[in-house]
Design an enzyme around this catalytic site. Structure first.
Site, PDB file in Angstrom:
ATOM      1  CG  ASP A 115      -2.142   0.859   1.026  1.00  0.00           C
ATOM      2  OD1 ASP A 115      -1.971   2.061   0.772  1.00  0.00           O
ATOM      3  OD2 ASP A 115      -3.265   0.331   1.109  1.00  0.00           O
ATOM      4  CB  SER A 155      -6.246   2.627   0.036  1.00  0.00           C
ATOM      5  OG  SER A 155      -4.919   3.062   0.166  1.00  0.00           O
ATOM      6  CG  ASP A 186      -7.507   0.103   5.982  1.00  0.00           C
ATOM      7  OD1 ASP A 186      -8.292   1.052   5.817  1.00  0.00           O
ATOM      8  OD2 ASP A 186      -6.275   0.252   5.991  1.00  0.00           O
ATOM      9  CB  THR A 190      -5.940  -2.561   0.612  1.00  0.00           C
ATOM     10  OG1 THR A 190      -5.581  -1.184   0.472  1.00  0.00           O
ATOM     11  CG2 THR A 190      -5.244  -3.368  -0.469  1.00  0.00           C
ATOM     12  CD  GLU A 221      -3.335  -3.321   2.594  1.00  0.00           C
ATOM     13  OE1 GLU A 221      -4.081  -3.847   3.437  1.00  0.00           O
ATOM     14  OE2 GLU A 221      -3.352  -2.109   2.326  1.00  0.00           O
ATOM     15  CG  ASP A 233      -0.973   4.373   2.790  1.00  0.00           C
ATOM     16  OD1 ASP A 233      -0.670   5.310   2.039  1.00  0.00           O
ATOM     17  OD2 ASP A 233      -2.004   4.352   3.483  1.00  0.00           O
ATOM     18  CG  HIS A 270      -0.802   8.380   5.287  1.00  0.00           C
ATOM     19  ND1 HIS A 270      -1.213   9.423   4.504  1.00  0.00           N
ATOM     20  CD2 HIS A 270      -1.362   7.272   4.750  1.00  0.00           C
ATOM     21  CE1 HIS A 270      -1.993   8.966   3.531  1.00  0.00           C
ATOM     22  NE2 HIS A 270      -2.097   7.661   3.657  1.00  0.00           N
ATOM     23  CG  ASP A 315      -2.999   1.201  -2.605  1.00  0.00           C
ATOM     24  OD1 ASP A 315      -1.811   1.522  -2.423  1.00  0.00           O
ATOM     25  OD2 ASP A 315      -3.843   1.159  -1.695  1.00  0.00           O
ATOM     26  CG  HIS A 316      -1.978   5.300  -2.996  1.00  0.00           C
ATOM     27  ND1 HIS A 316      -1.030   5.846  -2.146  1.00  0.00           N
ATOM     28  CD2 HIS A 316      -2.773   4.535  -2.215  1.00  0.00           C
ATOM     29  CE1 HIS A 316      -1.261   5.448  -0.921  1.00  0.00           C
ATOM     30  NE2 HIS A 316      -2.311   4.639  -0.930  1.00  0.00           N
TER      31      HIS A 316
END
Lengths: 664, 664
Positions: free
Chosen positions: A176, A225, A284, A286, A446, A451, A455, A496-497
């Site tokens: 992620d 996500s 979550d 994903t 995942e 991710d 953050h 995913d990003h």
């Protein structure tokens, strides 16, 4: 329902749309006043289920105000297949329209309007057709006619699909938020380089196929996500926060037009076992993207309910019966959606509900390892997100006092499996449960906290999670080889990003901490040639490479004197000392109690560091997602189709084609 | 020479090594006291020329102080081929050792030592062997013995190579500093997307092969453009600032051990024409890497002299006669290295020298277009770096008053070719000059100012340059098809390093400019769903897509109300308003006259913006390079070998193999 709502209900409907900053839209994928879902340019696998929803909008005020705020309720909708005639949609699909729905909603046209508390009100009329599919590959033109001559045309593509399956199993890894810059940084952290030549590589580096995918949303170029998971699992772009539905303008988050996921397709067509593994709470976005449908990813309790019962059990009036039918493996965190309480579905005991449906339940790594392989298994190992690799492996004292027991009894969850332990056990269970039938299996695993730690601007922990993912991929390939399934299994790794992260030099943490002013501390940063070599793979005297306690593919030390100087394109006010936070994940910015000014530097974070003023809105307390394409790595049957540059939605079609899910 | 130098000469030798920040090294690729160049893990194409240099160091003071500061002058060096015996190197190579060289140099061990002006002095003894080659593929072990029992062992690899050439021509595009995040951003700027599905793509997106390459230096994980050009053109990692040599510790920048480039190999083995095209001054690192050899990329005058005459003409005592023999096409900026003056070689008129050697000279786009195709051509279109695509195409008034005439007469260079015009003409000349002989050709075309504008934090101009590069690639493929050479030409596109750039949202430039405090201005940033869709491809009323004046693959507008909110991982103090600088390239930070505190916010830059405090050393006034792997795109014969993840040096071997340059 056409009358304007009261001030109170205005606030309610407002909250269901995003209105935290600018570029506000009336409704994401609907720039005109007539909305068609699926919208223009949608692609489908032959036979993939979906809903149609049509909306006609009449803004009451604002620059788009139209028709005195009265929406056309007599709109029509027809479908043209190839060069045929345009046939009324309910006849074309042999389906029945829902009753006409009328309501209103509000939005702000821009930040000026938001500052002035001056919303735009929109009246809407809408109808749906549910549980449709298009079996024949080709191009379909769907036309909405409204307001006596206006039209919105959507061109839909049903893609050609191979008649046979190349792969028996699919193992889909998602890092992620994993940008290529992070993979590069992780390589420097953990792999020895001699005079610019690596002596070992990441497992990702060694996969058979390399591709790039574009991650943007349907209506914004930055994704979250939820809608990126939707793209990867269904081949449909959607809106931020939406899972396997097109976000409509109505208030409920459960009635939006939905479409079928690869996990549901696999269950329906192959009848094989499904696995979902994540280091996040298992509700979550994903993991949720595999087996749930809602416009609002925050509906955690409903998501966990839907895994077991399907969406049609929750809100039967909106849904058709396709579902994951209870994934065979569910491993992750998020116990508060399972033990009875404010976080669980209607306050019920979802552990009990899963057990009643035949699941064995495991709550720690010891139980996980000894679980039977032939039974559906729910493994919930903590409340919230699972602890990070660095805390489990380098600073295990940080696990004490978290009160994150999966039983909800306020104890600590100390016996934790990592991503590797969960993934390898999941393979064994899926393999055992499909051995007789020969159906193969589908699993998503995942690394969620790449991710989450990006953050938090906790780059060390993010890269630790990334190295754990790479180690898991390496171990999974070896395990598949051992059980004879490597040649049958398509393994795909992607993100995913992105996050706008990169390493730009090194920091002399000793010099930085010894200086007293911010500008003097910044002299500790070495760039270009002065960035030097990796301090993370060196022995303490920097003279030689050694293997650390966590194995050959992890750093020897996380506290070198010369550490990464890394940054990100977007951040709140914070400090940087470039030294790992040894007491647990970073909290870089805080919003002081009673303040209305938003996030400021956390006074107890990175106290030896210098201060950076942020470039995010003061309401954002952490880093945000970024635009960049992300890498795709693939191995095994069908891997070659993952080469090159493509859209995130194509990842679904490539996986579905490898599994032959569009064949009919 | 063994005695310590005076304070004055200490300063001189100091300046020749980098000492601007931390992680300082005694000598880059030499962690021990005995140095072997080429160092351990070096790879060679069969028959590729190179020098050997050995150094033995005796630090006088500091933590490495050894042997009373007296270096061992009796060191020995032998080469072992495969499992054979280790043969004394001059015998093995049938070559002759240079005289023993003794000297000293200084460096600082860390930033504390630099702050205290407390250098470490090192005495050195050194010898070289020049103009060597290894023809037989295999592994060679080179052993330096010194200090009565110490050894430094270098393992060298001569790679296997195909016997025949797959490609007749190679067209090598370099987007300097072009990270994948920039390619993604450029796509959003210039290509229409409907509901998340692009209606057109970048040309790079559509190439046959996609790869990633690792850009790091030999002795630091961040590279500059000199040593990364060296890696791409020669298959050898080296040190920041070095061009086609291993940086040694001696004072002169012209005696370092060198090695042969792909352009020199192509000239020597294929006898075909060579082209170099750049939007930088043509003596800049990326073009210079094709045809020059020096430790110091700033030796611009010598570099331009070397293009024409070879290194052996400049300093014959250090060099063997292989050179580009005057590239057939040289197009770019940097007129101050050509007209007589302080910037040219010994103050001479290099235009005259090139003309005397048979070159036709062109100084503007009109002359370029009408130049003969069958003659060697020097096209110098301005002093310094060429103007940017945005200034040429959107704000042409910015070209007035630059006083950048290539004639050095203080006039303005207004009739400017872009990268596309230069590249297409270069193809025609190379094609004409190889038509009879059938040798094929080799060309490098560089979009230099992607990097230069990223350094300046002028993201708009950087992306304009990137779109010009993509347009040039598209036009070049079409032109190659037209002249019948597409199927014969390997086209490779890559970058030499990254910048930590990414887009993280959009900015309401109107709202931002209207607010009075920094924190209020930051509320103009929209992230995730609020980033919205690209304002750059929209008509002014945001209602539809239109094609702008610069064509279908460029933005419709560069001044949308909702602009990219982009940032970078590393930056000096500066302001951000997210609006394009309409008066010319940005200058984000300045070092005020008389200040010793380094760079601060430029008071006249982005005045509507909010302030960001930097995270770079105050001595850095612009952005810096980053770590991330960069993308490689390839088309044509040999393209398939560019798939996957590899080292920057492998780009050389893949191109050389496609051209059959290692065959013997």
């Amino acid at each position: 329902m056409r009358a304007l709502t009261s001030a109170v209900s205005l606030v309610v409907s407002l909250a269901s749309l995003r209105a935290s900053a600018l570029t506000f839209t009336r409704l994401g994928a609907c720039p005109s006043l007539g909305c068609v879902f699926p919208p223009d340019q949608a692609s489908f696998l032959p036979g993939q289920y979906f809903d149609v929803r049509l909306e006609v909008h009449a803004p009451v005020n604002g620059t788009e105000a139209f028709n005195g705020g009265i929406p056309d309720e007599k709109f029509t909708f027809c479908i043209q297949e190839g060069k045929g005639k345009c046939e009324e949609a309910s006849k074309f699909f042999k389906s029945t329209w829902s009753d006409l729905q009328t309501y209103n909603f509000t939005y702000y046209q821009d930040q000026f309007a938001l500052d002035a508390s001056s919303p735009t009100v929109v009246n809407a009329a809408a109808r749906s057709l549910r549980g449709l599919s298009l079996k024949k590959p080709g191009t379909y033109k769907a036309t909405l006619k409204y307001y006596n001559g206006q039209t919105t045309v959507a061109t839909w593509f049903v893609r050609e699909t191979p008649k046979t399956a190349a792969a028996k199993n699919v193992l889909f890894f998602i890092g992620d938020g994993m940008t290529q810059s992070m993979i590069t940084a992780a390589r420097v952290l953990a792999h020895k380089s001699v005079n610019g030549v690596y002596q070992s590589l990441m497992q990702m580096d060694q996969m058979e196929a390399l591709g790039h995918q574009m991650t943007h949303s349907i209506d914004s170029y930055i994704t979250d996500s939820a809608n990126s998971a939707t793209a990867l699992y269904t081949g449909k772009k959607t809106t931020v926060d939406a899972l396997n539905v097109y976000a409509d303008s109505s208030p409920t988050p459960f009635d939006d037009p939905k479409f079928e996921t690869i996990a549901e397709l696999f269950r329906r067509k192959r009848k094989g076992p499904i696995g979902m593994v994540s280091t996040a709470h298992i509700s979550d976005a994903t993991p949720a993207g595999l087996c749930s449908h809602t416009r609002s990813r925050g509906e955690y309790a409903s998501i966990v309910y839907e895994y077991l019962n399907g969406a049609q059990a929750r809100t039967p009036e909106f849904h058709w019966p396709t579902s994951c039918e209870g994934p065979d493996v569910i491993f992750g965190g998020g116990a508060e959606q399972f033990f009875p309480g404010s976080g669980s579905y209607n306050g019920t005991d979802m552990y009990k509900a899963y057990a009643a449906a035949g699941y064995q339940l495991v709550y720690n790594n010891t139980q996980l390892q000894s679980a039977k392989n032939n039974q559906k298994t729910l493994g919930i190992f903590s409340t919230s997100v699972l602890p990070k690799w660095i805390d489990r492996n380098i600073y295990p004292k940080n696990l004490v006092g978290l009160k994150n027991s999966p039983l909800g009894d306020g104890g600590d969850a100390l016996d934790q499996p990592g991503l590797k332990a969960m993934t390898l056990k999941a393979i064994d269970i899926l393999q055992a449960r499909s051995k007789k039938s020969g159906t193969g299996w589908f699993m998503m695993s995942e690394a969620a906290s790449i991710d989450k730690m990006m953050h938090a601007l906790d780059y060390d922990r993010a890269l630790g999670e990334l190295l754990e993912l790479d180690d898991t991929i390496r171990a999974s390939l070896a395990h598949l080889e051992k059980i004879g399934e490597l040649k049958n299994t398509l393994v795909v790794v992607t993100a995913d990003h992105g996050h706008g992260f990169d390493v730009f030099g090194s920091a002399d943490t000793k010099y930085l901490a010894s200086q007293t002013t911010d500008r003097q501390k910044r002299k500790a940063i070495g760039v270009y040639g002065d960035s030097g070599l990796s301090g993370y793979t060196m022995s303490p005297d920097n003279s030689s490479f050694i293997v650390g306690a966590q194995g050959p593919n992890f750093p020897v030390t996380w506290t070198p004197r010369y550490a990464f100087a890394a940054g990100t394109a977007a951040f709140p006010d914070h400090r940087e000392s470039y030294a790992i936070n040894q007491s647990g994940p970073r909290v870089a910015a805080v919003s002081p109690k009673g303040s209305t000014d938003g996030y400021v530097v956390n006074p107890v974070d990175q106290q030896a560091g210098f201060t950076l003023s942020g470039n995010l809105p003061p309401s954002e307390g952490s880093g945000v997602h970024s635009l960049t394409d992300v890498s795709v790595f693939a191995n095994g049957p069908g891997a070659e189709t993952f080469r090159g540059v493509y859209n995130s939605i194509d990842v679904f079609f490539k996986m579905a084609n490898a599994l032959g899910l569009g064949a009919h």
